[in-house]
Design a protein around this motif. Structure first.
Motif, short mmCIF file in Angstrom:
data_model
loop_
_atom_site.label_atom_id
_atom_site.label_comp_id
_atom_site.label_asym_id
_atom_site.label_seq_id
_atom_site.Cartn_x
_atom_site.Cartn_y
_atom_site.Cartn_z
N LEU B 134 0.86 -1.18 0.00
CA LEU B 134 0.00 0.00 0.00
C LEU B 134 0.90 1.23 0.00
O LEU B 134 2.04 1.18 0.46
CB LEU B 134 -0.87 0.02 1.25
N LEU B 135 0.35 2.35 -0.49
CA LEU B 135 1.07 3.61 -0.40
C LEU B 135 1.42 3.91 1.06
O LEU B 135 2.49 4.42 1.37
CB LEU B 135 0.24 4.74 -1.01
N GLY B 136 0.50 3.54 1.96
CA GLY B 136 0.74 3.75 3.39
C GLY B 136 1.98 3.01 3.89
O GLY B 136 2.71 3.50 4.75
N ASP B 137 2.23 1.79 3.36
CA ASP B 137 3.43 1.03 3.74
C ASP B 137 4.69 1.76 3.27
O ASP B 137 5.71 1.81 3.97
CB ASP B 137 3.44 -0.36 3.08
N VAL B 138 4.61 2.30 2.05
CA VAL B 138 5.74 3.02 1.48
C VAL B 138 6.00 4.29 2.30
O VAL B 138 7.14 4.60 2.67
CB VAL B 138 5.46 3.38 0.00
N LEU B 139 4.93 5.02 2.62
CA LEU B 139 5.07 6.26 3.40
C LEU B 139 5.61 5.98 4.80
O LEU B 139 6.35 6.78 5.36
CB LEU B 139 3.73 6.99 3.48
N GLU B 140 5.24 4.84 5.35
CA GLU B 140 5.73 4.49 6.69
C GLU B 140 7.25 4.40 6.69
O GLU B 140 7.91 4.73 7.68
CB GLU B 140 5.12 3.15 7.11
N ARG B 141 7.84 3.97 5.57
CA ARG B 141 9.30 3.89 5.46
C ARG B 141 9.90 5.25 5.10
O ARG B 141 11.03 5.55 5.50
CB ARG B 141 9.71 2.87 4.37
N LEU B 142 9.18 6.05 4.32
CA LEU B 142 9.78 7.29 3.78
C LEU B 142 9.61 8.51 4.69
O LEU B 142 10.50 9.34 4.78
CB LEU B 142 9.19 7.60 2.39
N VAL B 143 8.47 8.60 5.38
CA VAL B 143 8.23 9.80 6.21
C VAL B 143 9.35 10.02 7.24
O VAL B 143 9.81 11.15 7.41
CB VAL B 143 6.82 9.74 6.86
#
Lengths: 139, 196
Positions: B134-143
């Motif tokens: 999910l985009l949320g999984d990606v954002l969890e790593r990037l934020v």
């Protein structure tokens, strides 16, 4: 209920204080629910379902802000404030912010390329946002 | 262990990231303290070493002490390159995204950073292709790395099917991105699904 972090945003002009109005919040949540239902209609175009899911997210996020006694016309701010209004971690509200950027590209540059996976993710996030805002109202 | 941590101590990596990561920039002491998150004593220790060896110049601007990488030092170019390769944007993004593989098949930087027309305020645009993510999984790593890089990261996520479908459309956003410079982070931008 005033929040110090949001009062700071008022001070720099990003938020306006405005007394809570329960009827307005209820209207916004009702709208969020009906737009979410639209987003799940297979008969609608992908663009239509995306717009519905996005609008549902914005209505619910704005309802949370209104519950705390604030308002903003800036949609990024409305999503950003979810950290404070319902305690959402950044990776969740940033998904909504990303949808906001997609919608802007569509409106201002005619780029409407919405993927099914984006709609699906929005349709799992929005119900939990609506539930979190509903929980505020029942406090 | 990452490449960076086998070469630099934690406090060195925090100081080098700024002094040699943006070598044209001059920093106040208090600015460096804020950017590195180091305590006064350890920051002072690192700076003293760098200034004594003349890798960094220290100058007084009124009452403020300012620090800046010394372009005259014999290893200036090497330190800038080493910092960019081990502590800069690319390795930091790679380290953050690596745990998402093999679901994440491919990721690359596009936009102003890839074209080298970015300013300090430019977002880092990243396109990603993966399955069951999910985009949320990606954002969890990037934020979490946004503060370290001092930039907002703007991820654009596709499943392999979505990516290839868009690539078959001549004027799609995907094709516009692929016709311009990109910087590979994971896998291959042009054949994401062949990797991993």
């Amino acid at each position: 209920m005033s929040l110090p972090a949001l009062d700071n945003l008022v001070r720099i002009g990003q938020l306006k204080p405005e007394l809570r109005n329960d009827l307005e919040i209820k209207r916004m949540l009702d709208m969020a629910r009906s737009r979410l239902a639209d987003a799940r209609l297979d008969s609608l175009s992908r663009e239509g379902r995306f717009a519905s899911a996005y609008n549902a997210a914005h209505a619910a996020a704005l309802a949370a802000l209104r519950w705390h006694g604030y308002r903003s016309e800036n949609r990024y701010t409305v999503f950003q404030c979810l950290t404070h209004t319902v305690g959402w971690p950044a990776n969740r509200w940033r998904v909504l912010d990303s949808a906001h950027q997609k919608r802007n590209l569509a409106e201002y540059e005619g780029y409407l390329e919405v993927e099914e996976s984006t709609i699906k993710e929005l349709c799992t996030l929005v119900p939990s946002l609506i539930a979190d805002v509903q929980a505020l109202m029942e406090l | 262990m990452s490449l960076a941590s086998s070469i630099f101590s934690d406090s060195q990596s925090r100081v080098y990231l700024w002094l040699f990561g943006q070598p044209e920039r001059s920093y106040h002491l208090s600015e460096l303290r804020r950017l590195t998150g180091l305590g006064s004593a350890s920051l002072q220790r690192e700076l003293n070493r760098l200034v004594e060896s003349k890798l960094v110049n220290s100058e007084r601007l009124g009452s403020l002490r300012c620090f800046r990488a010394n372009p005259q030092s014999p290893v200036f170019n090497e330190l800038v390159a080493l910092t960019s390769k081990t502590l800069g944007m690319v390795p930091t993004l790679q380290d953050a995204l690596m745990p998402l593989t093999p679901k994440l098949q491919s990721a690359w930087i596009y936009g102003s950073v890839a074209k080298q027309t970015d300013t300090a305020q430019s977002d880092i645009d990243v396109m990603l292709v993966g399955r069951d993510l999910l985009l949320g999984d990606v954002l969890e790593r990037l934020v979490p790395i946004e503060a370290q890089l001092g930039r907002k990261i703007n991820p654009n996520f596709y499943t392999p099917e979505e990516f290839y479908r868009r690539r078959d459309e001549p004027d799609s956003f995907v094709n516009r991105v692929l016709s311009q410079p990109v910087i590979a982070l994971i896998g291959d931008a042009h054949e994401p699904a062949r990797i991993g």
